[in-house]
Design a protein around this motif. Structure first.
Motif, PDB file in Angstrom:
ATOM      1  N   ILE A 114      -1.140   0.299  -1.367  1.00  0.00           N
ATOM      2  CA  ILE A 114       0.285   0.598  -2.488  1.00  0.00           C
ATOM      3  C   ILE A 114       0.286   1.628  -3.734  1.00  0.00           C
ATOM      4  N   PRO A 115       0.147   1.345  -4.113  1.00  0.00           N
ATOM      5  CA  PRO A 115       0.042   2.427  -5.865  1.00  0.00           C
ATOM      6  C   PRO A 115      -0.606   4.640  -5.074  1.00  0.00           C
ATOM      7  N   THR A 116      -1.654   4.267  -3.640  1.00  0.00           N
ATOM      8  CA  THR A 116      -1.744   5.410  -3.646  1.00  0.00           C
ATOM      9  C   THR A 116      -0.707   5.863  -2.776  1.00  0.00           C
ATOM     10  N   LEU A 117       0.591   5.191  -2.331  1.00  0.00           N
ATOM     11  CA  LEU A 117       1.721   6.187  -1.775  1.00  0.00           C
ATOM     12  C   LEU A 117       3.006   6.223  -2.718  1.00  0.00           C
ATOM     13  N   LEU A 118       2.639   5.099  -3.466  1.00  0.00           N
ATOM     14  CA  LEU A 118       4.073   5.731  -4.722  1.00  0.00           C
ATOM     15  C   LEU A 118       3.677   6.921  -5.207  1.00  0.00           C
ATOM     16  N   CYS A 119       2.103   7.653  -5.319  1.00  0.00           N
ATOM     17  CA  CYS A 119       1.462   8.519  -6.365  1.00  0.00           C
ATOM     18  C   CYS A 119       2.157   9.183  -5.244  1.00  0.00           C
ATOM     19  N   THR A 120       1.659   8.871  -4.278  1.00  0.00           N
ATOM     20  CA  THR A 120       1.993  10.244  -3.319  1.00  0.00           C
ATOM     21  C   THR A 120       3.917  10.606  -3.316  1.00  0.00           C
ATOM     22  N   PHE A 171       1.780  20.239  -6.686  1.00  0.00           N
ATOM     23  CA  PHE A 171       1.961  18.414  -6.443  1.00  0.00           C
ATOM     24  C   PHE A 171       2.327  19.499  -5.421  1.00  0.00           C
ATOM     25  N   LEU A 172       3.234  19.574  -4.243  1.00  0.00           N
ATOM     26  CA  LEU A 172       3.346  19.508  -2.754  1.00  0.00           C
ATOM     27  C   LEU A 172       1.851  19.234  -2.176  1.00  0.00           C
ATOM     28  N   VAL A 173       1.307  20.385  -2.443  1.00  0.00           N
ATOM     29  CA  VAL A 173      -0.121  20.123  -1.243  1.00  0.00           C
ATOM     30  C   VAL A 173      -0.712  18.627  -1.619  1.00  0.00           C
ATOM     31  N   MET A 174      -0.752  18.649  -3.087  1.00  0.00           N
ATOM     32  CA  MET A 174      -1.383  16.954  -3.395  1.00  0.00           C
ATOM     33  C   MET A 174      -1.313  15.489  -2.750  1.00  0.00           C
ATOM     34  N   GLY A 175      -0.056  16.089  -2.843  1.00  0.00           N
ATOM     35  CA  GLY A 175       1.057  14.984  -1.815  1.00  0.00           C
ATOM     36  C   GLY A 175       0.510  14.536  -0.539  1.00  0.00           C
ATOM     37  N   LEU A 176       0.720  15.611   0.030  1.00  0.00           N
ATOM     38  CA  LEU A 176      -0.099  16.031   1.501  1.00  0.00           C
ATOM     39  C   LEU A 176      -0.966  15.620   2.078  1.00  0.00           C
ATOM     40  N   LEU A 177      -1.867  15.730   0.934  1.00  0.00           N
ATOM     41  CA  LEU A 177      -3.505  15.304   1.493  1.00  0.00           C
ATOM     42  C   LEU A 177      -3.632  14.385   0.877  1.00  0.00           C
ATOM     43  N   SER A 178      -2.437  13.178  -0.200  1.00  0.00           N
ATOM     44  CA  SER A 178      -2.553  12.168  -0.258  1.00  0.00           C
ATOM     45  C   SER A 178      -2.270  11.343   0.782  1.00  0.00           C
ATOM     46  N   GLY A 179      -1.035  11.920   1.522  1.00  0.00           N
ATOM     47  CA  GLY A 179      -0.538  10.834   2.417  1.00  0.00           C
ATOM     48  C   GLY A 179      -1.049  10.892   3.325  1.00  0.00           C
ATOM     49  N   LEU A 180      -1.634  11.816   3.684  1.00  0.00           N
ATOM     50  CA  LEU A 180      -2.298  11.615   4.969  1.00  0.00           C
ATOM     51  C   LEU A 180      -4.154  10.972   4.934  1.00  0.00           C
ATOM     52  N   THR A 181      -4.313  10.729   4.021  1.00  0.00           N
ATOM     53  CA  THR A 181      -5.650  10.085   3.376  1.00  0.00           C
ATOM     54  C   THR A 181      -4.721   8.844   3.546  1.00  0.00           C
ATOM     55  N   LEU A 196       2.626   0.293  11.512  1.00  0.00           N
ATOM     56  CA  LEU A 196       2.439   1.727  11.152  1.00  0.00           C
ATOM     57  C   LEU A 196       3.449   2.485  10.976  1.00  0.00           C
ATOM     58  N   ARG A 197       3.627   2.921  12.216  1.00  0.00           N
ATOM     59  CA  ARG A 197       5.449   3.388  12.818  1.00  0.00           C
ATOM     60  C   ARG A 197       6.460   3.124  11.775  1.00  0.00           C
ATOM     61  N   ARG A 198       6.439   1.493  11.289  1.00  0.00           N
ATOM     62  CA  ARG A 198       7.867   1.174  11.443  1.00  0.00           C
ATOM     63  C   ARG A 198       7.845   1.361   9.161  1.00  0.00           C
ATOM     64  N   GLY A 199       6.359   1.353   8.793  1.00  0.00           N
ATOM     65  CA  GLY A 199       6.029   1.904   7.666  1.00  0.00           C
ATOM     66  C   GLY A 199       6.059   2.876   7.261  1.00  0.00           C
ATOM     67  N   THR A 200       5.975   3.954   8.124  1.00  0.00           N
ATOM     68  CA  THR A 200       5.843   5.520   7.868  1.00  0.00           C
ATOM     69  C   THR A 200       7.822   6.236   7.689  1.00  0.00           C
ATOM     70  N   ALA A 201       8.143   5.275   8.916  1.00  0.00           N
ATOM     71  CA  ALA A 201      10.195   5.842   8.617  1.00  0.00           C
ATOM     72  C   ALA A 201      10.462   5.420   7.837  1.00  0.00           C
ATOM     73  N   LEU A 202      10.218   4.456   6.807  1.00  0.00           N
ATOM     74  CA  LEU A 202      10.418   4.038   5.803  1.00  0.00           C
ATOM     75  C   LEU A 202      10.086   4.870   4.776  1.00  0.00           C
ATOM     76  N   TYR A 203       8.996   4.805   4.380  1.00  0.00           N
ATOM     77  CA  TYR A 203       8.255   6.118   3.992  1.00  0.00           C
ATOM     78  C   TYR A 203       8.975   6.826   3.221  1.00  0.00           C
ATOM     79  N   LEU A 204       9.281   7.194   4.526  1.00  0.00           N
ATOM     80  CA  LEU A 204      10.090   9.025   4.772  1.00  0.00           C
ATOM     81  C   LEU A 204      11.152   9.395   4.046  1.00  0.00           C
ATOM     82  N   ILE A 205      11.986   8.115   4.380  1.00  0.00           N
ATOM     83  CA  ILE A 205      13.466   7.696   3.727  1.00  0.00           C
ATOM     84  C   ILE A 205      13.360   7.756   2.098  1.00  0.00           C
ATOM     85  N   PHE A 206      12.293   6.945   2.157  1.00  0.00           N
ATOM     86  CA  PHE A 206      12.205   6.800   0.382  1.00  0.00           C
ATOM     87  C   PHE A 206      11.541   7.898  -0.248  1.00  0.00           C
ATOM     88  N   ALA A 207      10.977   8.740   0.639  1.00  0.00           N
ATOM     89  CA  ALA A 207      10.331  10.221  -0.587  1.00  0.00           C
ATOM     90  C   ALA A 207      11.331  11.196  -0.470  1.00  0.00           C
TER      91      ALA A 207
END
Length: 228
Positions: A114-120, A171-181, A196-207
């Motif tokens: 959760i903290p990793t995704l928020l930072c991402t 920032f953008l590259v760091m976010g991409l690397l963090s998201g992939l991790t 994972l698929r549901r979470g990814t879709a919701l996360y992309l909307i949030f981002a």
């Protein structure tokens, strides 16, 4: 038995290219750690020591404000880089031995994920919004106002160029690397493919919504209303 196994394989959901990549790829964590260290040392610690490259103005009370903020930001960025390694290393899945009472116990995936995704999300929104708004500023479409209490003098054009070409892409590259991790960690920790698929879709909307908020706050100059 063989027929049952083949049927199970046929019924199993097919993984996408993204899911297959993030399941086996651990290099984004190492790249993210190196990327964080480079920025922390050659930007934040350098500016905290009084370095002028990349500075487009003269901050007020730099010893008490800007220099300390740069140093603390550098330390935080380094910590974030090492946390990415913990997402792909065994030592990131259990409580360290020096922690009393709970040493050796498994770390619940939500505590790290959760903290990793928020930072991402913040990194992605910061980078994308920064690139968009700086490009709009340089094109003369919008204006950017900075709080006068923090700067004695500043070259907004030079600042926008540094942001557009150096800082915001980081920032953008760091976010991409963090998201992939984070996606790798989610699969390695046993999260189901459907979740994972549901979470990814919701996360992309949030981002996307967060990025839109950042862009609007800069373009329409109400960033001070959402600052805390």
């Amino acid at each position: 038995m063989q027929q049952t196994t083949m049927n199970d394989m046929a019924l199993a959901p097919k993984q996408s290219t993204f899911e297959r990549f993030t399941k086996r790829a651990v290099w984004p964590a190492y790249a993210g750690c190196v990327w964080a260290l480079i920025y922390a040392v050659f930007v934040r610690f350098y500016q905290a020591a009084g370095g002028a490259i990349g500075m487009s103005g003269q901050p007020r009370n730099p010893e008490l404000g800007f220099y300390m903020a740069s140093y603390l930001a550098g330390v935080l960025i380094m910590i974030c880089g090492f946390i990415l390694l913990g997402l792909v290393k065994p030592w990131g899945r259990t409580v360290p031995a020096w922690v009393p009472w709970i040493a050796g116990k498994p770390i619940h995936r939500a505590i790290i994920l959760i903290p990793t995704l928020l930072c991402t999300a913040f990194l992605l929104a910061h980078g994308a919004a920064g690139i968009v708004t700086r490009a709009l500023f340089l094109a003369g479409i919008i204006s950017i106002n900075l709080p006068e209490q923090y700067w004695i003098d500043i070259d907004l054009h030079g600042m926008a160029l540094w942001d557009l070409l150096v800082y915001e892409p980081w920032f953008l590259v760091m976010g991409l690397l963090s998201g992939l991790t984070a996606a790798h960690y989610a699969q390695a920790s046993g999260i189901s493919l459907s979740a994972l698929r549901r979470g990814t879709a919701l996360y992309l909307i949030f981002a996307v919504l967060l990025t839109t908020l950042f862009v609007c706050s800069i373009a329409f100059d109400f960033v001070d209303k959402i600052s805390f």
